[in-house]
Scaffold this motif. Structure first.
Motif, short mmCIF file in Angstrom:
data_model
loop_
_atom_site.label_atom_id
_atom_site.label_comp_id
_atom_site.label_asym_id
_atom_site.label_seq_id
_atom_site.Cartn_x
_atom_site.Cartn_y
_atom_site.Cartn_z
N VAL A 48 -3.99 8.17 -3.28
CA VAL A 48 -4.91 7.15 -3.27
C VAL A 48 -4.79 6.34 -1.96
O VAL A 48 -3.73 5.63 -1.67
CB VAL A 48 -4.76 6.15 -4.40
CG1 VAL A 48 -5.79 5.18 -4.41
CG2 VAL A 48 -4.91 7.00 -5.74
N THR A 49 -5.93 6.46 -1.16
CA THR A 49 -5.75 5.69 0.03
C THR A 49 -5.67 4.14 -0.13
O THR A 49 -6.72 3.55 -0.79
CB THR A 49 -6.96 6.00 1.01
OG1 THR A 49 -6.87 7.34 1.31
CG2 THR A 49 -6.82 5.32 2.36
N PRO A 50 -4.60 3.56 0.36
CA PRO A 50 -4.67 2.17 0.23
C PRO A 50 -5.47 1.15 1.01
O PRO A 50 -5.92 1.63 2.25
CB PRO A 50 -3.25 1.63 0.29
CG PRO A 50 -2.74 2.65 1.15
CD PRO A 50 -3.43 4.02 1.05
N PRO A 51 -5.84 0.01 0.74
CA PRO A 51 -6.53 -0.66 1.64
C PRO A 51 -5.74 -1.32 2.96
O PRO A 51 -4.54 -1.03 2.91
CB PRO A 51 -7.00 -1.91 1.00
CG PRO A 51 -6.04 -2.17 -0.08
CD PRO A 51 -5.58 -0.89 -0.44
N ALA A 52 -6.35 -1.57 4.00
CA ALA A 52 -5.54 -2.00 5.07
C ALA A 52 -4.55 -3.03 4.85
O ALA A 52 -5.02 -3.86 3.94
CB ALA A 52 -6.41 -2.39 6.42
N ASP B 87 8.96 -6.51 -3.84
CA ASP B 87 7.41 -6.89 -4.39
C ASP B 87 6.54 -5.84 -3.75
O ASP B 87 6.75 -5.20 -2.73
CB ASP B 87 6.94 -8.05 -3.72
CG ASP B 87 7.85 -9.33 -4.38
OD1 ASP B 87 8.35 -9.23 -5.41
OD2 ASP B 87 7.80 -10.55 -3.72
N ALA B 88 5.47 -5.11 -4.61
CA ALA B 88 4.71 -3.98 -3.97
C ALA B 88 3.18 -4.70 -4.70
O ALA B 88 2.85 -5.18 -5.67
CB ALA B 88 5.22 -2.78 -4.69
N ARG B 89 2.28 -3.90 -3.97
CA ARG B 89 0.89 -4.10 -4.41
C ARG B 89 0.17 -2.91 -3.63
O ARG B 89 0.65 -2.16 -2.83
CB ARG B 89 0.33 -5.53 -3.46
CG ARG B 89 0.20 -5.56 -1.98
CD ARG B 89 -0.47 -6.77 -1.65
NE ARG B 89 -0.42 -7.03 -0.15
CZ ARG B 89 -0.78 -8.26 0.20
NH1 ARG B 89 -0.99 -9.40 -0.26
NH2 ARG B 89 -1.10 -8.17 1.54
N HIS B 90 -0.79 -2.73 -4.41
CA HIS B 90 -1.75 -1.38 -4.10
C HIS B 90 -1.16 -0.18 -3.98
O HIS B 90 -0.83 0.66 -2.99
CB HIS B 90 -2.42 -1.65 -2.49
CG HIS B 90 -3.09 -3.10 -2.12
ND1 HIS B 90 -2.77 -3.81 -1.23
CD2 HIS B 90 -3.96 -3.61 -3.19
CE1 HIS B 90 -3.59 -4.84 -1.13
NE2 HIS B 90 -4.47 -4.81 -2.35
N VAL B 91 -0.49 0.22 -5.11
CA VAL B 91 0.35 1.32 -5.32
C VAL B 91 -0.42 2.39 -5.92
O VAL B 91 -1.21 2.10 -6.79
CB VAL B 91 1.63 0.95 -6.34
CG1 VAL B 91 2.33 2.30 -6.81
CG2 VAL B 91 2.22 -0.14 -5.77
N GLY B 92 -0.54 3.53 -5.29
CA GLY B 92 -1.70 4.38 -5.55
C GLY B 92 -1.11 5.18 -7.16
O GLY B 92 -2.11 5.80 -7.54
N ALA B 93 -0.03 5.48 -7.31
CA ALA B 93 0.42 6.08 -8.51
C ALA B 93 1.40 5.47 -9.47
O ALA B 93 1.43 4.28 -9.02
CB ALA B 93 1.11 7.44 -7.88
N VAL B 94 2.07 6.22 -10.40
CA VAL B 94 3.18 5.39 -11.01
C VAL B 94 4.36 4.97 -10.31
O VAL B 94 4.40 5.39 -9.37
CB VAL B 94 3.87 6.43 -12.15
CG1 VAL B 94 4.24 7.50 -11.51
CG2 VAL B 94 4.36 5.86 -12.95
N GLY C 72 0.76 -1.36 -0.06
CA GLY C 72 -0.02 -0.17 0.13
C GLY C 72 0.92 1.44 -0.04
O GLY C 72 1.65 1.43 0.91
N THR C 73 0.68 1.94 -1.05
CA THR C 73 1.18 3.34 -0.93
C THR C 73 0.15 4.41 -1.51
O THR C 73 -0.34 3.99 -2.54
CB THR C 73 2.60 3.74 -2.06
OG1 THR C 73 1.97 3.52 -3.43
CG2 THR C 73 3.60 2.56 -1.67
N GLY C 74 0.14 5.57 -0.77
CA GLY C 74 -0.63 6.57 -1.59
C GLY C 74 -0.55 7.29 -2.52
O GLY C 74 -1.39 7.53 -3.43
N THR C 75 1.01 7.09 -2.94
CA THR C 75 1.57 7.60 -4.19
C THR C 75 2.27 6.54 -4.72
O THR C 75 1.96 5.20 -5.43
CB THR C 75 2.18 8.89 -4.07
OG1 THR C 75 3.27 9.01 -3.29
CG2 THR C 75 1.37 9.92 -3.99
N SER C 76 3.85 6.72 -4.97
CA SER C 76 4.56 5.84 -5.68
C SER C 76 5.39 4.95 -4.70
O SER C 76 5.28 5.18 -3.44
CB SER C 76 5.66 6.57 -6.31
OG SER C 76 5.10 7.50 -7.43
N VAL C 77 6.16 3.83 -5.24
CA VAL C 77 6.86 2.87 -4.49
C VAL C 77 8.29 3.58 -4.22
O VAL C 77 8.52 3.75 -3.17
CB VAL C 77 6.99 1.66 -5.12
CG1 VAL C 77 8.24 0.96 -4.50
CG2 VAL C 77 5.99 0.88 -5.43
#
Length: 691
Positions: free
Chosen positions: A683-687, A623-630, A603-608
């Motif tokens: 972008v608010t990520p999920p918990a 490894d990343a998931r629920h990434v809010g932006a590019v 979960g990121t509000g914006t980028s990794v």
């Protein structure tokens, strides 16, 4: 104009230089809207009533313990968030906006009670002691109030805690004011709320008061008088007629405290005139007990009681043991000095200090099993009013509770081989623990730190480098200002297996910074196996979001061998990783030789990754998931050359996952595609959830 930093540092005797903008454009940030309840309480978003379930919800850093297993301290406390308990009060939050009550709460939620309302916790395990984290309003003109809170267990055995806001509620710009009506402390500083420098603005803008209220919370401990069991119900009720218009309860920690430690073969301070009632000052009695114990080669024992001590106790080649931090309390007043001390102090207060390094320092000091209760209510960086201080080599500090001092522990080397374990440090005006200069081969392990007013754990190599030190398996919660863990220069240091949650402003979970006059990073720096939660604050001076871990090249290149391995970044408010240089020095300093491996980003509000400097970093099995932006926000050093960004990302394989825009590390981003977006939508990520 320069944008001054307002407190992203460590605390004692530090010069706070200006923090300048990263990009040339200056954007207007939204004004932080504060509603005011009677007494000055800042009120943020109000949610629904708490649930009525009697099933206890035990968390760590407001998450399911399984999500942070193996990270942080283990001290036998069961954390229960008030928003998960039964209540007829009102849940406030979630909110991560600085200067609001929910933002400073663990998990960014709490419960607000008015007189007659309650919150009730069901004990998850056997306990005879509780800690309540709370906030009550300030007095209208500052200085705090007191208010009662009734505690009952199973509807009986009533106790009344006297809550206080005398150690909370700071205002204004760094180093803050206790006066809610004070005007700007620094009229020449950048003010985000109006995108201006008041001294350079005609007419000067009216800044509302109270301006930037913060440091809302405090905590209090209570022995329940008997042992209770899982399923018993602890109810906290605000009685009718309370002076506090509202009482905010953040959480309750419960634990089973053992019997008092007794040592009959020791120099007992009572034999030297110490007063366990706290009515008379016991400092001289402590000195006599220490002197006798050193001659007789005995330990010093401080039995259960409250002892008034209003100055430093100098320790060298001595062991001092209390009956346990719940039983032996060393409590002092802050005392005005007749004239400033050579080090600039204008106050003194309770503290145990090794000899100054210039006098050779102390060695073979062993402190354990007592609480230090200070009386520090304002931040004065020249004051030596810390719980533990000086220089201590070949020493140990274990099982202390340190509360209401300026810095819990502050060490000025050279010194070596200090072990700090199993301590609780809360509600500090500045740092939790700081290795200021010349500290080597020392360990900080299994400590719990909450509500520090600056970096909770710091290594600051200002004059002489810190080397071969380790911060391991510590828990940091809700540092109000700056970072959970901060490293300013040094050689061959390690930060491992820590849990850092809910930094509030102008800092983040972990910072690696070339700043504050620190010596360069050399050798290696290992940042391994840590977890950050809800980190990555909004840097108001820059008007951008920070990373949960951030590298900051302000005064020198960062080019040591830095390995970030096996770390987890959960529920990141903005970016997981940031690498940044200040705009005026963007073409002078770079960040290189940083390697990320076996990382999970949930979960990121914006980028990794946000790159705002020249240099490079490598990524392997990130490894990343629920990434809010590019996935990569690559601005480099803002020269936008035809050849691409000045920052390069090296893909070593295994970098998987992404979000709304596809793979987080896409081939088209490599090695240095310009993808610069100063302020992408959040972008608010999920918990967070099991991977």
């Amino acid at each position: 104009m320069p944008r001054p930093i307002t407190g992203t540092g460590t605390g004692t005797r530090r010069s706070r230089g200006p923090l300048r903008r990263v990009a040339t454009a200056v954007a207007t940030a939204a004004t932080v809207a504060l509603g005011l309840l009677p007494g000055g309480t800042a009120l943020a978003t109000t949610g629904a009533k708490g649930g009525a379930s009697a099933t206890p919800v035990v968390t760590r850093a407001a998450l399911a313990p399984s999500l942070v297993a193996g990270r942080g301290a283990s001290l036998g406390m069961a954390e229960q968030e008030a928003e998960n308990a039964a209540t007829n009060g009102t849940v406030i939050g979630p909110d991560r906006t600085a200067y609001t009550l929910p933002a400073e709460a663990s998990g960014r939620k709490a419960v607000r009670l008015t007189p007659g309302q309650y919150v009730e916790f069901t004990l998850p395990s056997t306990a005879n002691a509780i800690t309540v984290r709370y906030s009550i309003p300030d007095a209208p003109h500052g200085g705090g109030i007191t208010a009662p809170l009734d505690v009952t267990v199973n509807g009986a055995n009533r106790s009344t805690m006297t809550l206080t806001s005398q150690y909370a509620w700071l205002y204004n710009q760094y180093p803050f004011s206790n006066d809610p009506g004070a005007g700007l402390l620094h009229p020449d500083w950048w003010i985000t709320e109006c995108s201006c420098v008041p001294a350079a603005t005609t007419p000067a803008p009216a800044v509302p008061t109270p301006f930037r209220p913060n440091h809302f919370y405090d905590e209090q401990r209570l022995l329940l008088g008997r042992t209770y069991h899982a399923g018993d119900k602890v109810r906290l009720t605000v009685p009718a007629g309370s002076r506090a218009a509202s009482t905010v309860i953040d959480l309750l920690d419960s634990e089973l405290v053992g019997a008092p430690h007794i040592d009959v073969v020791a120099a007992n301070v009572l034999a030297f005139g110490a007063d366990p009632s706290g009515r008379r000052d016991s400092a001289d009695a402590f000195d006599k007990a220490i002197a006798f114990a050193k001659r007789a080669r005995l330990k010093v024992y401080i039995p259960a009681g409250t002892y008034q001590v209003n100055r430093h106790i100098i320790v060298d080649q001595v062991t001092i043991e209390g009956a346990g931090s719940w039983y032996t309390v060393i409590k002092g007043h802050q005392v005005d000095l007749r004239s400033p001390a050579p080090d600039g102090s204008v106050h003194t207060g309770v503290g145990f200090y090794g000899k100054d390094a210039s006098a050779g320092g102390s060695s073979d000091v062993h402190l354990s099993g007592f609480a230090i209760e200070g009386d520090v209510r304002e931040r004065i960086d020249t004051d030596q009013v810390n719980g533990i201080g000086g220089a201590m080599s070949d020493s140990t500090i274990d099982g202390l509770y340190i509360h209401h001092t300026k810095v819990g522990m502050w060490f000025d080397g050279p010194m070596t081989n200090l072990k700090i374990t199993d301590n609780v440090i809360t509600d500090q005006i500045a740092d939790g623990i700081n290795f200021h200069t010349g500290v080597t081969r020392s360990v900080v392990s299994n400590n719990f730190l909450r509500n520090t007013g600056d970096d909770a754990l710091a290594m600051w190599s200002e004059k002489t480098g810190n080397a071969r030190n380790t911060f391991d398996h510590n828990t940091v919660q809700t540092p109000v200002l700056a970072n959970g863990i901060a490293l300013y220069g040094g050689t061959d240091n390690t930060v491992s297996n820590n849990l850092v949650a809910d930094p509030i402003r102008e800092g983040s979970g972990i910072q690696v910074g070339s700043r504050f006059g620190a010596e360069a990073f050399t050798g290696h720096l290992w940042i391994t196996g840590n977890t950050t939660v809800r980190a990555g604050t909004y840097e108001m001076n820059w008007n951008i979001g920070l990373g949960a871990i951030w590298f900051y090249a302000l005064e020198k290149d960062i080019d040591a061998d830095i390995q970030v391995v096996g770390d987890t970044f959960l529920d990141n408010t903005y970016n997981a990783v940031m690498l940044v240089a200040d705009f005026p020095v963007k073409d002078l300093y770079s960040i290189t030789n940083v390697h990320f491996k076996d990382i999970r980003v949930d979960g990121t509000g914006t980028s990794v990754v946000s790159a705002r400097a020249a240099g490079s970093a490598s990524f392997e099995n990130v490894d990343a998931r629920h990434v809010g932006a590019v996935g990569v926000n690559n601005c480099g050093s803002f020269n936008f050359t035809p050849a691409g960004s000045e920052f390069s990302l090296i893909d070593l394989g295994g970098n998987d996952g992404g979000g709304t825009t596809g793979a987080w590390l896409a081939p088209w981003e490599l090695p240095n595609t310009i993808t610069c977006d100063d302020r992408p939508p959040v972008v608010t990520p999920p918990a967070p959830s099991p991977w």
